[in-house]
Design a protein around this motif. Structure first.
Motif, PDB file in Angstrom:
ATOM      1  N   SER A 266     -98.765 -22.834  -2.979  1.00 54.95           N
ATOM      2  CA  SER A 266     -97.932 -21.646  -2.756  1.00 54.95           C
ATOM      3  C   SER A 266     -96.950 -21.781  -1.764  1.00 54.95           C
ATOM      4  O   SER A 266     -97.746 -22.070  -0.648  1.00 54.95           O
TER       5      SER A 266
ATOM      6  N   ASN B 198     -95.635 -19.520  -0.200  1.00 55.82           N
ATOM      7  CA  ASN B 198     -95.613 -18.366   0.791  1.00 55.82           C
ATOM      8  C   ASN B 198     -97.174 -18.667   1.724  1.00 55.82           C
ATOM      9  O   ASN B 198     -97.379 -18.610   3.058  1.00 55.82           O
ATOM     10  N   ARG B 199     -98.136 -19.090   1.046  1.00 56.91           N
ATOM     11  CA  ARG B 199     -99.298 -19.707   1.748  1.00 56.91           C
ATOM     12  C   ARG B 199     -99.155 -20.601   2.916  1.00 56.91           C
ATOM     13  O   ARG B 199     -99.666 -20.563   3.722  1.00 56.91           O
TER      14      ARG B 199
ATOM     15  N   ARG C 209     -96.243 -21.469   4.374  1.00 59.51           N
ATOM     16  CA  ARG C 209     -95.678 -20.770   5.477  1.00 59.51           C
ATOM     17  C   ARG C 209     -96.687 -19.864   6.398  1.00 59.51           C
ATOM     18  O   ARG C 209     -96.551 -20.091   7.481  1.00 59.51           O
ATOM     19  N   ALA C 210     -97.633 -19.153   5.888  1.00 61.20           N
ATOM     20  CA  ALA C 210     -98.417 -18.298   6.594  1.00 61.20           C
ATOM     21  C   ALA C 210     -99.319 -19.317   7.303  1.00 61.20           C
ATOM     22  O   ALA C 210     -99.790 -19.075   8.492  1.00 61.20           O
TER      23      ALA C 210
ATOM     24  N   ASP D  46     -88.090 -23.286   7.270  1.00 58.20           N
ATOM     25  CA  ASP D  46     -88.250 -24.150   5.859  1.00 58.20           C
ATOM     26  C   ASP D  46     -87.410 -25.169   5.899  1.00 58.20           C
ATOM     27  O   ASP D  46     -86.228 -25.352   5.886  1.00 58.20           O
TER      28      ASP D  46
ATOM     29  N   SER E 197     -95.691 -27.142   0.207  1.00 57.01           N
ATOM     30  CA  SER E 197     -96.280 -26.500  -0.877  1.00 57.01           C
ATOM     31  C   SER E 197     -95.997 -27.716  -1.957  1.00 57.01           C
ATOM     32  O   SER E 197     -95.139 -28.256  -1.768  1.00 57.01           O
TER      33      SER E 197
END
Length: 258
Positions: free
Chosen positions: A46, A48-49, A51-52, A72, A92
């Motif tokens: 993912s 989002n994952r 990035r986190a 990014d 990702s």
């Protein structure tokens, strides 16, 4: 020498190597300056994952700022997302073998062009557990296919090419030792089974198609457990094969969800 390898003689004949799905290239970007000091690459499905995760690593490494505005690097592409926190690259790869394979080809070329040395790559994410407690973490020693064999099969120009899928066992033991310092979740080493499908390929009964009974599903999963399989996902054989062939010290580290 610890350099990341590419095994493609055609690359030497190209004036420019365009990493199309990462929105990077050897003429448009100074890859050694951008990535030459990378030592760890963490990949997951993912955007989002990842990035986190990059934000988490930013804080853990004590880098300047809070990491909330991490950029990014692949923003010009809508295929993958890439972030960095110091010597750690977070990328990702989407879902399934085709998606991670495309990303890995371009990532490996990126690390090669950047002249990175002694790079460790770790796949982190979620999976379906087999005979283990929910919330466990499985560290993969060997990725196996749906027949429980340690191999990655790919059709190349009509021929079936078979590649090994063993991962770095010393790295697996090192990660297991690190896990003992964290009591939040149980951690174990086991085989990871890689499938080409989320539904029938993993024995699920709730897809649009289902060609087997619940009894046949349970019998198959018991055989998988007896063969050493402790979790099931859709990327590990391609991940292990490409990393192993190109000199990357790799490992898969996955949480088991309900």
């Amino acid at each position: 020498s610890g350099l990341v390898l590419v095994k493609n003689p055609h690359l030497d004949l190209m004036e420019e190597d365009i990493l199309y799905h990462l929105d990077l290239g050897t003429k448009t970007h100074n890859l050694p300056a951008m990535f030459g000091d990378i030592k760890f690459v963490c990949v997951g499905g993912s955007p989002n994952r990842m990035r986190a995760f990059a934000q988490f690593m930013h804080r853990e490494l004590g880098l300047a700022g809070d990491g909330e505005d991490v950029a990014d690097i692949c923003a010009g592409s809508d295929r993958y997302a890439m972030y960095r926190a110091g010597p750690v690259l977070s990328i990702s790869h989407g879902m399934g073998i085709p998606s991670i394979s495309i990303m890995l080809h371009e990532l490996i070329k990126l690390l090669h062009h950047a002249k990175c040395r002694d790079v460790t790559i770790i796949r982190i994410g979620t999976s379906g557990g087999l005979g283990i407690e929910a919330g466990s973490v499985v560290i993969t020693d060997t990725a196996v296919d749906s027949s429980f064999q340690p191999r990655f099969e790919q059709v190349v120009l009509g021929d079936v090419v078979v590649r090994s899928t063993e991962l770095d066992k010393d790295l697996a033991e090192e990660l297991l030792a690190c896990s003992r310092e964290i009591s939040d979740f149980p951690t174990l080493i086991g085989h990871t089974m890689c499938t080409y499908d989320f539904y029938e390929g993993q024995g699920r009964l709730d897809g649009a198609l289902c060609s087997f009974s619940s009894e046949k599903k349970l019998e198959y999963l018991r055989r998988a457990y007896d063969a050493g399989v402790r979790n099931i996902e859709m990327e590990s054989t391609a991940f292990a094969a490409l990393c192993g062939l190109c000199g990357l010290k790799g490992e898969s580290y996955r949480f088991h969800l309900l």
